[in-house]
Design a protein around this motif. Structure first.
Motif, PDB file in Angstrom:
ATOM      1  N   VAL A 217      -7.058   7.387 -14.251  1.00 49.66           N
ATOM      2  CA  VAL A 217      -6.898   8.808 -13.924  1.00 49.66           C
ATOM      3  C   VAL A 217      -8.245   9.511 -13.893  1.00 49.66           C
ATOM      4  CG1 VAL A 217      -5.840  10.986 -14.642  1.00 49.66           C
ATOM      5  CG2 VAL A 217      -4.569   8.844 -14.898  1.00 49.66           C
ATOM      6  N   VAL A 218      -9.080   9.249 -14.890  1.00 45.63           N
ATOM      7  CA  VAL A 218     -10.408   9.876 -14.937  1.00 45.63           C
ATOM      8  C   VAL A 218     -11.242   9.454 -13.732  1.00 45.63           C
ATOM      9  CG1 VAL A 218     -12.610   9.918 -16.187  1.00 45.63           C
ATOM     10  CG2 VAL A 218     -10.463  10.193 -17.424  1.00 45.63           C
ATOM     11  N   ALA A 219     -11.166   8.181 -13.359  1.00 49.07           N
ATOM     12  CA  ALA A 219     -11.961   7.687 -12.232  1.00 49.07           C
ATOM     13  C   ALA A 219     -11.582   8.388 -10.929  1.00 49.07           C
ATOM     14  CB  ALA A 219     -11.777   6.178 -12.085  1.00 49.07           C
ATOM     15  N   PHE A 220     -10.293   8.512 -10.669  1.00 42.66           N
ATOM     16  CA  PHE A 220      -9.878   9.137  -9.414  1.00 42.66           C
ATOM     17  C   PHE A 220     -10.130  10.646  -9.415  1.00 42.66           C
ATOM     18  CE2 PHE A 220      -7.738   5.105  -8.882  1.00 42.66           C
ATOM     19  CZ  PHE A 220      -7.868   4.890  -7.518  1.00 42.66           C
ATOM     20  N   ALA A 221     -10.039  11.262 -10.577  1.00 43.29           N
ATOM     21  CA  ALA A 221     -10.393  12.685 -10.667  1.00 43.29           C
ATOM     22  C   ALA A 221     -11.888  12.874 -10.460  1.00 43.29           C
ATOM     23  CB  ALA A 221      -9.963  13.243 -12.021  1.00 43.29           C
ATOM     24  N   ALA A 222     -12.700  11.991 -11.058  1.00 42.32           N
ATOM     25  CA  ALA A 222     -14.153  12.085 -10.899  1.00 42.32           C
ATOM     26  C   ALA A 222     -14.568  11.882  -9.452  1.00 42.32           C
ATOM     27  CB  ALA A 222     -14.840  11.052 -11.797  1.00 42.32           C
ATOM     28  N   GLY A 223     -13.874  10.970  -8.765  1.00 45.19           N
ATOM     29  CA  GLY A 223     -14.192  10.746  -7.360  1.00 45.19           C
ATOM     30  C   GLY A 223     -14.032  12.003  -6.538  1.00 45.19           C
ATOM     31  N   ARG A 224     -12.984  12.766  -6.823  1.00 43.39           N
ATOM     32  CA  ARG A 224     -12.771  14.026  -6.080  1.00 43.39           C
ATOM     33  C   ARG A 224     -13.680  15.133  -6.585  1.00 43.39           C
ATOM     34  NH1 ARG A 224     -10.021   9.526  -5.284  1.00 43.39           N
ATOM     35  NH2 ARG A 224      -8.886   9.659  -3.314  1.00 43.39           N
ATOM     36  N   ALA A 225     -14.077  15.066  -7.851  1.00 45.73           N
ATOM     37  CA  ALA A 225     -15.039  16.041  -8.365  1.00 45.73           C
ATOM     38  C   ALA A 225     -16.403  15.869  -7.700  1.00 45.73           C
ATOM     39  CB  ALA A 225     -15.172  15.897  -9.878  1.00 45.73           C
ATOM     40  N   ALA A 226     -16.677  14.660  -7.210  1.00 48.59           N
ATOM     41  CA  ALA A 226     -17.953  14.405  -6.525  1.00 48.59           C
ATOM     42  C   ALA A 226     -18.118  15.295  -5.298  1.00 48.59           C
ATOM     43  CB  ALA A 226     -18.035  12.935  -6.114  1.00 48.59           C
ATOM     44  N   PHE A 227     -17.007  15.706  -4.694  1.00 50.38           N
ATOM     45  CA  PHE A 227     -17.096  16.582  -3.524  1.00 50.38           C
ATOM     46  C   PHE A 227     -17.877  17.853  -3.833  1.00 50.38           C
ATOM     47  CE2 PHE A 227     -12.645  14.945  -2.107  1.00 50.38           C
ATOM     48  CZ  PHE A 227     -13.214  13.775  -1.633  1.00 50.38           C
ATOM     49  N   SER A 228     -17.608  18.428  -5.010  1.00 53.10           N
ATOM     50  CA  SER A 228     -18.225  19.715  -5.327  1.00 53.10           C
ATOM     51  C   SER A 228     -19.729  19.588  -5.534  1.00 53.10           C
ATOM     52  CB  SER A 228     -17.569  20.339  -6.567  1.00 53.10           C
ATOM     53  OG  SER A 228     -17.673  19.482  -7.690  1.00 53.10           O
ATOM     54  N   TRP A 229     -20.200  18.419  -6.004  1.00 53.90           N
ATOM     55  CA  TRP A 229     -21.655  18.232  -6.119  1.00 53.90           C
ATOM     56  C   TRP A 229     -22.285  18.103  -4.739  1.00 53.90           C
ATOM     57  CZ3 TRP A 229     -25.361  19.059  -9.436  1.00 53.90           C
ATOM     58  CH2 TRP A 229     -26.620  18.500  -9.194  1.00 53.90           C
ATOM     59  N   CYS A 230     -21.605  17.381  -3.854  1.00 48.31           N
ATOM     60  CA  CYS A 230     -22.111  17.240  -2.483  1.00 48.31           C
ATOM     61  C   CYS A 230     -22.172  18.592  -1.773  1.00 48.31           C
ATOM     62  CB  CYS A 230     -21.209  16.301  -1.682  1.00 48.31           C
ATOM     63  SG  CYS A 230     -21.156  14.600  -2.273  1.00 48.31           S
ATOM     64  N   CYS A 231     -21.249  19.486  -2.118  1.00 48.37           N
ATOM     65  CA  CYS A 231     -21.114  20.760  -1.403  1.00 48.37           C
ATOM     66  C   CYS A 231     -21.673  21.938  -2.186  1.00 48.37           C
ATOM     67  CB  CYS A 231     -19.642  21.018  -1.089  1.00 48.37           C
ATOM     68  SG  CYS A 231     -18.866  19.773  -0.050  1.00 48.37           S
ATOM     69  N   ARG A 232     -22.495  21.666  -3.195  1.00 47.91           N
ATOM     70  CA  ARG A 232     -23.013  22.774  -4.004  1.00 47.91           C
ATOM     71  C   ARG A 232     -24.000  23.616  -3.203  1.00 47.91           C
ATOM     72  NH1 ARG A 232     -26.271  18.564  -4.873  1.00 47.91           N
ATOM     73  NH2 ARG A 232     -28.478  18.955  -5.329  1.00 47.91           N
ATOM     74  N   HIS A 233     -24.254  24.805  -3.702  1.00 47.26           N
ATOM     75  CA  HIS A 233     -25.205  25.706  -3.063  1.00 47.26           C
ATOM     76  C   HIS A 233     -26.567  25.028  -2.895  1.00 47.26           C
ATOM     77  CE1 HIS A 233     -22.900  29.563  -4.467  1.00 47.26           C
ATOM     78  NE2 HIS A 233     -22.268  28.888  -3.531  1.00 47.26           N
TER      79      HIS A 233
END
Length: 223
Positions: free
Chosen positions: A112-128
């Motif tokens: 569960v943590v791995a798949f949540a972290a994978g989607r959390a990676a989007f926000s780092w890619c799209c940060r200001h």
């Protein structure tokens, strides 16, 4: 309409880890019924089906783009062509193989943590401050849309909830999240240098890379 789409995209990126939790719970449930390596490979296929292979396609295209010679324009052209080159094949084999093997040996919480972290990676890619590599497409829609506190917040949250996911080594889950975050930071920095910014394919590649690192670290710690 573009403004509405951009706003929807920004919100979707921010809450994407919630989708990862749902997907991770589904995978964990399947692993309870089909354990071992067979279950791991079955879940890899199930996830690809559930996501329509979008992230894997992004991983393949990004691998080919980063692996080719030439300026950013050449790399972006290779990524847009959509073919499958040698770098894509190797990347898919390695990533999917590592995921399948790791899924067979980790606690369901790590999944569960791995798949949540994978989607959390989007926000780092799209940060200001992170631009889009192209003037159109998904990357252009969401690039620079996330305040830095969004990925940092997800990092802290996931690191905290990861404490019990390797019961025999309580430090291993948070370490897996931190290592995945470090790999993600290096990956996005390289993409910016190589391509000039992010694309939708880069988001998919970042997701798969992050999921894989978390699973592998937790698997190694569990052995």
């Amino acid at each position: 309409m573009d403004h509405v789409d951009a706003r929807a995209g920004r919100r979707a990126i921010a809450v994407a880890p919630v989708v990862g939790v749902v997907l991770g719970l589904l995978v964990a449930a399947v692993l309870q019924g089909v354990p071992g390596l067979l279950g791991g490979f079955l879940c890899v296929g199930l996830v690809a089906l559930a996501t329509r292979g979008m992230h894997l396609d992004g991983l393949a295209d990004t691998a080919d783009g980063l692996g080719c010679y030439g300026p950013p324009e050449r790399a972006l052209a290779v990524m847009k062509e959509g073919g499958v080159g040698a770098f894509a094949v190797v990347a898919l084999i390695v990533v999917l193989g590592l995921q399948a093997v790791s899924l067979a040996s980790v606690h369901w919480g790590a999944v569960v943590v791995a798949f949540a972290a994978g989607r959390a990676a989007f926000s780092w890619c799209c940060r200001h401050g992170v631009p889009a590599a192209r003037p159109s497409g998904l990357g252009a829609l969401v690039a620079g849309s996330q305040p830095v506190y969004v990925p940092v917040g997800w990092l802290v949250f996931l690191g905290a909830v990861a404490i019990p996911v390797v019961p025999s080594r309580l430090w291993a889950g948070p370490l897996a999240v931190v290592v995945a975050a470090a790999v993600l930071v290096a990956f996005v920095a390289h993409v910016r240098r190589r391509l000039g910014g992010i694309t939708g394919d880069v988001l998919g590649a970042a997701c798969e890379l992050t999921v894989t690192v978390v699973l592998v670290v937790c698997s190694l710690a569990s052995s």
